[in-house]
Scaffold this motif. Structure first.
Motif, PDB file in Angstrom:
ATOM      1  N   ARG A   1      21.416 -50.056 -10.430  1.00  0.00           N
ATOM      2  CA  ARG A   1      21.862 -48.689 -10.120  1.00  0.00           C
ATOM      3  C   ARG A   1      20.694 -47.850  -9.601  1.00  0.00           C
ATOM      4  O   ARG A   1      20.828 -47.096  -8.645  1.00  0.00           O
ATOM      5  CB  ARG A   1      22.449 -48.020 -11.367  1.00  0.00           C
ATOM      6  CG  ARG A   1      23.895 -48.382 -11.654  1.00  0.00           C
ATOM      7  CD  ARG A   1      24.504 -47.448 -12.682  1.00  0.00           C
ATOM      8  NE  ARG A   1      23.956 -47.620 -14.031  1.00  0.00           N
ATOM      9  CZ  ARG A   1      23.061 -46.859 -14.585  1.00  0.00           C
ATOM     10  NH1 ARG A   1      22.611 -45.786 -13.948  1.00  0.00           N
ATOM     11  NH2 ARG A   1      22.598 -47.124 -15.792  1.00  0.00           N
ATOM     12  N   MET A   2      19.554 -47.985 -10.258  1.00  0.00           N
ATOM     13  CA  MET A   2      18.389 -47.180  -9.866  1.00  0.00           C
ATOM     14  C   MET A   2      17.834 -47.622  -8.510  1.00  0.00           C
ATOM     15  O   MET A   2      17.263 -46.824  -7.773  1.00  0.00           O
ATOM     16  CB  MET A   2      17.304 -47.257 -10.939  1.00  0.00           C
ATOM     17  CG  MET A   2      17.697 -46.572 -12.244  1.00  0.00           C
ATOM     18  SD  MET A   2      16.418 -46.704 -13.534  1.00  0.00           S
ATOM     19  CE  MET A   2      15.180 -45.527 -12.904  1.00  0.00           C
ATOM     20  N   GLU A   3      18.047 -48.900  -8.191  1.00  0.00           N
ATOM     21  CA  GLU A   3      17.612 -49.414  -6.885  1.00  0.00           C
ATOM     22  C   GLU A   3      18.485 -48.789  -5.790  1.00  0.00           C
ATOM     23  O   GLU A   3      17.983 -48.368  -4.750  1.00  0.00           O
ATOM     24  CB  GLU A   3      17.742 -50.945  -6.876  1.00  0.00           C
ATOM     25  CG  GLU A   3      16.615 -51.634  -6.148  1.00  0.00           C
ATOM     26  CD  GLU A   3      16.638 -53.151  -6.304  1.00  0.00           C
ATOM     27  OE1 GLU A   3      17.472 -53.685  -7.093  1.00  0.00           O
ATOM     28  OE2 GLU A   3      15.823 -53.813  -5.648  1.00  0.00           O
ATOM     29  N   LEU A  55      12.338 -50.471  -7.071  1.00  0.00           N
ATOM     30  CA  LEU A  55      12.495 -51.619  -6.187  1.00  0.00           C
ATOM     31  C   LEU A  55      12.223 -52.865  -7.021  1.00  0.00           C
ATOM     32  O   LEU A  55      11.252 -52.903  -7.771  1.00  0.00           O
ATOM     33  CB  LEU A  55      11.451 -51.516  -5.073  1.00  0.00           C
ATOM     34  CG  LEU A  55      11.791 -52.127  -3.726  1.00  0.00           C
ATOM     35  CD1 LEU A  55      13.050 -51.502  -3.142  1.00  0.00           C
ATOM     36  CD2 LEU A  55      10.612 -51.914  -2.776  1.00  0.00           C
ATOM     37  N   ARG A  56      13.085 -53.854  -6.903  1.00  0.00           N
ATOM     38  CA  ARG A  56      12.875 -55.100  -7.637  1.00  0.00           C
ATOM     39  C   ARG A  56      12.238 -56.093  -6.686  1.00  0.00           C
ATOM     40  O   ARG A  56      12.754 -56.312  -5.596  1.00  0.00           O
ATOM     41  CB  ARG A  56      14.233 -55.614  -8.109  1.00  0.00           C
ATOM     42  CG  ARG A  56      14.156 -56.397  -9.377  1.00  0.00           C
ATOM     43  CD  ARG A  56      15.492 -56.844  -9.878  1.00  0.00           C
ATOM     44  NE  ARG A  56      16.612 -55.994  -9.503  1.00  0.00           N
ATOM     45  CZ  ARG A  56      17.705 -55.850 -10.242  1.00  0.00           C
ATOM     46  NH1 ARG A  56      17.801 -56.476 -11.394  1.00  0.00           N
ATOM     47  NH2 ARG A  56      18.697 -55.094  -9.839  1.00  0.00           N
ATOM     48  N   ALA A  58       9.785 -54.689 -11.591  1.00  0.00           N
ATOM     49  CA  ALA A  58      10.385 -53.436 -11.128  1.00  0.00           C
ATOM     50  C   ALA A  58       9.232 -52.527 -10.708  1.00  0.00           C
ATOM     51  O   ALA A  58       8.281 -52.338 -11.472  1.00  0.00           O
ATOM     52  CB  ALA A  58      11.196 -52.795 -12.237  1.00  0.00           C
ATOM     53  N   HIS A  59       9.328 -52.014  -9.502  1.00  0.00           N
ATOM     54  CA  HIS A  59       8.314 -51.100  -8.968  1.00  0.00           C
ATOM     55  C   HIS A  59       8.886 -49.699  -8.889  1.00  0.00           C
ATOM     56  O   HIS A  59      10.029 -49.527  -8.483  1.00  0.00           O
ATOM     57  CB  HIS A  59       7.938 -51.486  -7.530  1.00  0.00           C
ATOM     58  CG  HIS A  59       7.236 -52.778  -7.405  1.00  0.00           C
ATOM     59  ND1 HIS A  59       5.913 -52.875  -7.075  1.00  0.00           N
ATOM     60  CD2 HIS A  59       7.685 -54.053  -7.559  1.00  0.00           C
ATOM     61  CE1 HIS A  59       5.567 -54.159  -7.026  1.00  0.00           C
ATOM     62  NE2 HIS A  59       6.617 -54.892  -7.315  1.00  0.00           N
ATOM     63  N   GLY A  90      10.988 -42.370  -6.462  1.00  0.00           N
ATOM     64  CA  GLY A  90      11.082 -42.369  -7.923  1.00  0.00           C
ATOM     65  C   GLY A  90       9.978 -41.526  -8.553  1.00  0.00           C
ATOM     66  O   GLY A  90      10.205 -40.761  -9.489  1.00  0.00           O
ATOM     67  N   TRP A  91       8.791 -41.677  -8.029  1.00  0.00           N
ATOM     68  CA  TRP A  91       7.638 -40.918  -8.527  1.00  0.00           C
ATOM     69  C   TRP A  91       7.842 -39.413  -8.312  1.00  0.00           C
ATOM     70  O   TRP A  91       7.639 -38.602  -9.217  1.00  0.00           O
ATOM     71  CB  TRP A  91       6.374 -41.420  -7.804  1.00  0.00           C
ATOM     72  CG  TRP A  91       5.131 -40.619  -7.998  1.00  0.00           C
ATOM     73  CD1 TRP A  91       4.549 -39.796  -7.083  1.00  0.00           C
ATOM     74  CD2 TRP A  91       4.297 -40.566  -9.174  1.00  0.00           C
ATOM     75  NE1 TRP A  91       3.410 -39.237  -7.607  1.00  0.00           N
ATOM     76  CE2 TRP A  91       3.226 -39.697  -8.890  1.00  0.00           C
ATOM     77  CE3 TRP A  91       4.356 -41.178 -10.425  1.00  0.00           C
ATOM     78  CZ2 TRP A  91       2.226 -39.407  -9.813  1.00  0.00           C
ATOM     79  CZ3 TRP A  91       3.351 -40.892 -11.348  1.00  0.00           C
ATOM     80  CH2 TRP A  91       2.311 -40.024 -11.038  1.00  0.00           C
TER      81      TRP A  91
END
Lengths: 172, 172
Positions: free
Chosen positions: B96-98, B104-105, B117-118, B123-124
């Motif tokens: 979901r977060m991707e 990013l996976r 997971a990056h 996101g930052w």
């Protein structure tokens, strides 16, 4: 486990002064982390120790709430509120518990406001059987690790917060 | 919210004396209830106040954990441990977060032990934007409701329990 960013400096310096909320001090931060850790690890551990009984921690909670209700039953909507779950999530859980014979979902004759969850006799027996182990877990991992003075001091500190949060939720 | 049965008397009287664990006293019981209420209502409320940012509380936690990790990335297995989630549940969440562009996976070249997971730049940025509101919530509903003495006393009481529970979990 941390929910405060370590980017405190960068972020707060980029916001206008009038909106600023002070970041947590080191002492506040360590309490906040300890609280989060204890909350989650304890819930995890108590759940783990219920596994031999084939119960999830949410199942156990529902057994207890229903056992304390008049006629050992509760309207689904009220049960969702009491257990802080969404109605759809509770519905799935009650379906599983119904399959396990612990509860029964029934319409109440003459009450059109919806379904009730009833505790079955098997559910009641299960809870009585599980309760001593669960209390042992609660003692071992939490209660017995405080001095009597800490028990009272913690309660004095937490009770007003619980009341505040109940109020906030009630208004939502 | 209660996970101790009120059937204390019936159950304990039906068990052999040598196995008995004393039921919680009234003082212990009220602390236990207050702790459970604060844990759950607080998690609920903090989650609610993250909703305008389109983040669940678990999403926020992952953003924070990744932002604190070297190179802002973490092996999925370690992330599951750090956030106390099962691998399968974390995997759904990361998917979901991707989709939302927050993480990013990726496989790590030369490391066959699995996926990382990056944290993405988006996101930052999201975490930096959300953090001040989140700290405001944590202060308003929890930290600012204690006296400085209570902050320290609560930490003294909770820290050994957090350590105990980390140990138990590590041995599992």
């Amino acid at each position: 486990m941390d929910t405060q960013a370590t980017v405190a400096a960068d972020v707060s310096s980029s916001r206008p002064a009038e909106e600023e909320t002070p970041w947590l001090s080191a002492r506040e931060q360590r309490l906040w982390r300890a609280h989060l850790e204890v909350s989650r690890l304890l819930e995890y551990q108590l759940g783990r120790e219920l596994q031999p009984h084939n119960l999830a921690i949410n199942d156990y909670e529902i057994l207890v709430v229903l056992s304390e209700s008049p006629e050992r039953r509760m309207r689904m909507t009220d049960l969702a509120t009491a257990t802080l779950q969404s109605k759809s999530r509770l519905s799935h859980q009650i379906t599983r518990m119904e399959t396990a014979g612990l509860v029964l979902r029934q319409e109440c004759p003459g009450d059109r406001r919806g379904l009730y969850a009833h505790l079955t006799e098997h559910g009641w027996q299960t809870m009585q059987q599980v309760a001593p182990d669960h209390v042992r877990s609660v003692r071992h991992h939490f209660i017995d690790r405080f001095t009597p003075e800490q028990i009272d001091a913690m309660y004095q500190a937490l009770a007003p917060i619980a009341e505040h949060l109940r109020g906030v939720r009630g208004r939502a």
